[in-house]
Design a protein around this motif. Structure first.
Motif, PDB file in Angstrom:
ATOM      1  N   ASP A 175     -53.427   3.307 -47.263  1.00 41.17           N
ATOM      2  CA  ASP A 175     -54.324   2.061 -47.724  1.00 41.17           C
ATOM      3  C   ASP A 175     -55.036   2.232 -48.997  1.00 41.17           C
ATOM      4  OD1 ASP A 175     -52.967   0.657 -45.876  1.00 41.17           O
ATOM      5  OD2 ASP A 175     -54.613   0.998 -44.545  1.00 41.17           O
ATOM      6  N   ASP A 216     -51.584   5.426 -54.034  1.00 39.81           N
ATOM      7  CA  ASP A 216     -50.346   5.235 -54.327  1.00 39.81           C
ATOM      8  C   ASP A 216     -49.605   5.799 -53.372  1.00 39.81           C
ATOM      9  OD1 ASP A 216     -47.806   5.504 -55.381  1.00 39.81           O
ATOM     10  OD2 ASP A 216     -48.418   5.051 -57.238  1.00 39.81           O
ATOM     11  N   ARG A 265     -43.316  -3.801 -49.139  1.00 43.82           N
ATOM     12  CA  ARG A 265     -43.782  -3.673 -50.347  1.00 43.82           C
ATOM     13  C   ARG A 265     -42.420  -3.926 -51.220  1.00 43.82           C
ATOM     14  NH1 ARG A 265     -48.584  -1.710 -52.267  1.00 43.82           N
ATOM     15  NH2 ARG A 265     -47.837  -1.985 -54.082  1.00 43.82           N
ATOM     16  N   LEU A 305     -46.426   2.634 -56.254  1.00 45.39           N
ATOM     17  CA  LEU A 305     -46.844   1.703 -55.299  1.00 45.39           C
ATOM     18  C   LEU A 305     -48.577   1.747 -55.069  1.00 45.39           C
ATOM     19  CD1 LEU A 305     -44.092   2.293 -52.644  1.00 45.39           C
ATOM     20  CD2 LEU A 305     -44.388   0.354 -54.006  1.00 45.39           C
ATOM     21  N   PRO A 351     -52.409   0.645 -54.356  1.00 51.42           N
ATOM     22  CA  PRO A 351     -53.056  -0.113 -53.242  1.00 51.42           C
ATOM     23  C   PRO A 351     -53.106  -1.893 -53.708  1.00 51.42           C
ATOM     24  CG  PRO A 351     -54.407   1.261 -53.765  1.00 51.42           C
ATOM     25  CD  PRO A 351     -53.402   2.031 -54.641  1.00 51.42           C
ATOM     26  N   LEU A 352     -52.805  -2.590 -52.751  1.00 58.54           N
ATOM     27  CA  LEU A 352     -53.075  -4.223 -52.881  1.00 58.54           C
ATOM     28  C   LEU A 352     -54.381  -4.431 -52.349  1.00 58.54           C
ATOM     29  CD1 LEU A 352     -49.479  -5.385 -52.853  1.00 58.54           C
ATOM     30  CD2 LEU A 352     -50.839  -4.606 -54.903  1.00 58.54           C
ATOM     31  N   GLY A 353     -55.175  -5.498 -52.818  1.00 56.47           N
ATOM     32  CA  GLY A 353     -56.247  -6.076 -52.196  1.00 56.47           C
ATOM     33  C   GLY A 353     -57.634  -5.058 -52.195  1.00 56.47           C
ATOM     34  N   VAL A 396     -59.580  -1.919 -51.431  1.00 52.12           N
ATOM     35  CA  VAL A 396     -59.406  -0.715 -51.187  1.00 52.12           C
ATOM     36  C   VAL A 396     -60.627   0.168 -50.676  1.00 52.12           C
ATOM     37  CG1 VAL A 396     -58.824   1.773 -52.076  1.00 52.12           C
ATOM     38  CG2 VAL A 396     -57.835  -0.233 -53.075  1.00 52.12           C
ATOM     39  N   ASP A 426     -51.476  -6.114 -46.559  1.00 53.21           N
ATOM     40  CA  ASP A 426     -51.000  -4.726 -47.122  1.00 53.21           C
ATOM     41  C   ASP A 426     -52.099  -3.848 -47.108  1.00 53.21           C
ATOM     42  OD1 ASP A 426     -48.974  -3.695 -48.664  1.00 53.21           O
ATOM     43  OD2 ASP A 426     -50.695  -3.093 -49.763  1.00 53.21           O
ATOM     44  N   GLU A 427     -53.382  -4.194 -47.416  1.00 55.59           N
ATOM     45  CA  GLU A 427     -54.485  -3.206 -47.504  1.00 55.59           C
ATOM     46  C   GLU A 427     -54.650  -2.485 -46.062  1.00 55.59           C
ATOM     47  OE1 GLU A 427     -56.567  -7.155 -47.501  1.00 55.59           O
ATOM     48  OE2 GLU A 427     -54.938  -6.424 -48.264  1.00 55.59           O
TER      49      GLU A 427
END
Length: 411
Positions: A80, A83, A140, A202, A204-206, A208, A346-347
């Motif tokens: 999470d 990458d 993803r 890829l 992380p989104l949101g 971290v 996603d996180e």
């Protein structure tokens, strides 16, 4: 309805394979999983030949389980925060290095069981990192509607490899010894590594969160606050702890089928055969929206199939009923994984995939302990049939009593 439409509705949905990144991951896993099961059968046989002790063979399970618990949770937290492509590559390299070491020790004839167990633990560490990471990558690279189909495809190759891999491993050991079997695994594993290398970045989104104990606790707290996610774990634990009969196979074989190794082999393979069939004809699974209710019902079917298998005295009926249980198990797995991947942000996906791995790995082992203990107290039939019936009753009561889970609809 035309034949083509019938196939599309009920046969496994292959649309996710149209996405190149997923197709490479799937093919890589299809190839490398065969090698994994080659090594599983070879390691067990090598340890037994070195020690002549089933206790030492049993230690292989502990060498696998402890890293899965520790690094499954930690690896999910890392997934999470970094990458996911890079983490998947790093975990794959760890697992590959362990496989190469197992190969070298066999090639050089080191004959040290503790070195083998150490290599197994390192290999399990790599798997504990790559498993949650790969599970968190799927949503993803695919549209949400394709995620259940992707999980069905993943279950298909896992089930097929569980049937094919041990057969190839037995042939490899017979013709070339343990080093040949391990070399085959090392070569096949490169397919999975190649797939990881070809993934796009890829990041992380949101929000971290720095990986560590705090982030792991945050992930567990998120599950506790989410009835849908919590119940998806609870019903799986109910299924595996109360109804998994695998530890009772040898005793049932001895009591009803004269200790036949062929009968034991059929019983051991029955769930895998059912899982392959269930995955092949899983086209309808992704169209089910009320997955909380459906999950409770399919686990109840699993419990009834297990209970029925414990009552019959014909081998073909035992195999048939355990195969029905395998169908129910693979469908349950697809829905549980899909709920986890799509319900969570996603996180959080990496950490929740880590918890998923711990539950999936630990549940059957606790179930084997339960089966053995209750067989000692209540006899074979009481442990086998009682466990299946207890699973059915418990999962229907617990699964359908939680409104959030009962009313959950797939997004």
């Amino acid at each position: 309805m035309a034949f083509g439409d019938l196939v599309k509705r009920h046969f496994v949905d292959t649309r996710p394979l149209g996405v190149p990144a997923y197709r490479r991951i799937w093919l890589g896993q299809a190839v490398s999983n065969i090698g994994v099961h080659v090594t599983v059968i070879a390691v067990g046989q090598q340890v037994f030949e070195l020690t002549r002790s089933s206790f030492h063979v049993g230690l292989i399970g502990m060498a696998n389980l402890i890293p899965l618990i520790v690094f499954g949770l930690w690896g999910g937290a890392i997934a999470d925060a970094v990458d996911r492509r890079r983490l998947l590559i790093a975990g794959s390299l760890v697992a590959w290095a362990a496989t190469l070491f197992i190969f070298v020790q066999a090639l050089l004839g080191m004959d040290n069981v503790w070195l083998i167990l150490l290599a197994v633990a390192v290999n399990s560490t790599g798997f504990a990192i790559t498993g949650p990471t790969r599970g968190a990558i799927i949503p993803r690279i695919l549209d949400a509607e394709l995620v259940p189909s992707a999980n069905a495809l993943n279950s298909l190759i896992y089930s097929l490899s569980a049937v094919i891999g041990p057969m190839i491993g037995a042939v490899a050991m017979t013709t070339g010894g343990f080093a040949t079997a391990y070399a085959l695994d090392a070569v096949l594993f490169t397919a999975s590594l190649y797939a990881a290398l070809r993934l796009p970045a890829l990041p992380p989104l949101g929000v971290v969160t720095r990986p560590g104990l705090r982030s792991v606790i945050d992930g567990l707290s998120f599950i506790a606050r989410s009835p849908v996610l919590l119940m998806s774990f609870v019903v799986d634990i109910i299924a595996m702890v109360l109804a998994m009969p695998r530890a009772l196979f040898p005793e049932l074989t001895a009591e009803r089928f004269g200790g036949s190794e062929l009968a034991l082999g059929w019983m051991t393979s029955a769930m895998g055969i059912g899982s392959v069939a269930g995955a092949l004809f899983s086209g309808w699974v992704g169209r089910v929206k009320r997955q909380g209710v459906a999950l409770s019902i399919i686990i109840a079917v699993w419990g009834l199939a297990v209970a029925g298998a414990g009552l019959v005295h014909d081998l073909w009926l035992v195999v048939l009923l355990m195969a029905v249980g395998g169908v129910a198990d693979v469908i349950s797995s697809v829905w549980r994984q899909s709920i986890l991947q799509l319900y969570a942000p996603d996180e959080m996906r990496g950490r929740l995939q880590g918890v998923f791995m711990v539950v999936v790995s630990g549940g059957p082992r606790l179930g084997e302990l339960r089966a053995g203990a209750t067989a000692t107290a209540f006899g074979l039939t009481g442990a086998w049939v009682g466990g299946g019936l207890a699973c059915t009753v418990t999962v229907l009561i617990v699964g359908l009593s939680v409104a959030g889970f009962r009313n959950y609809r797939a997004r």
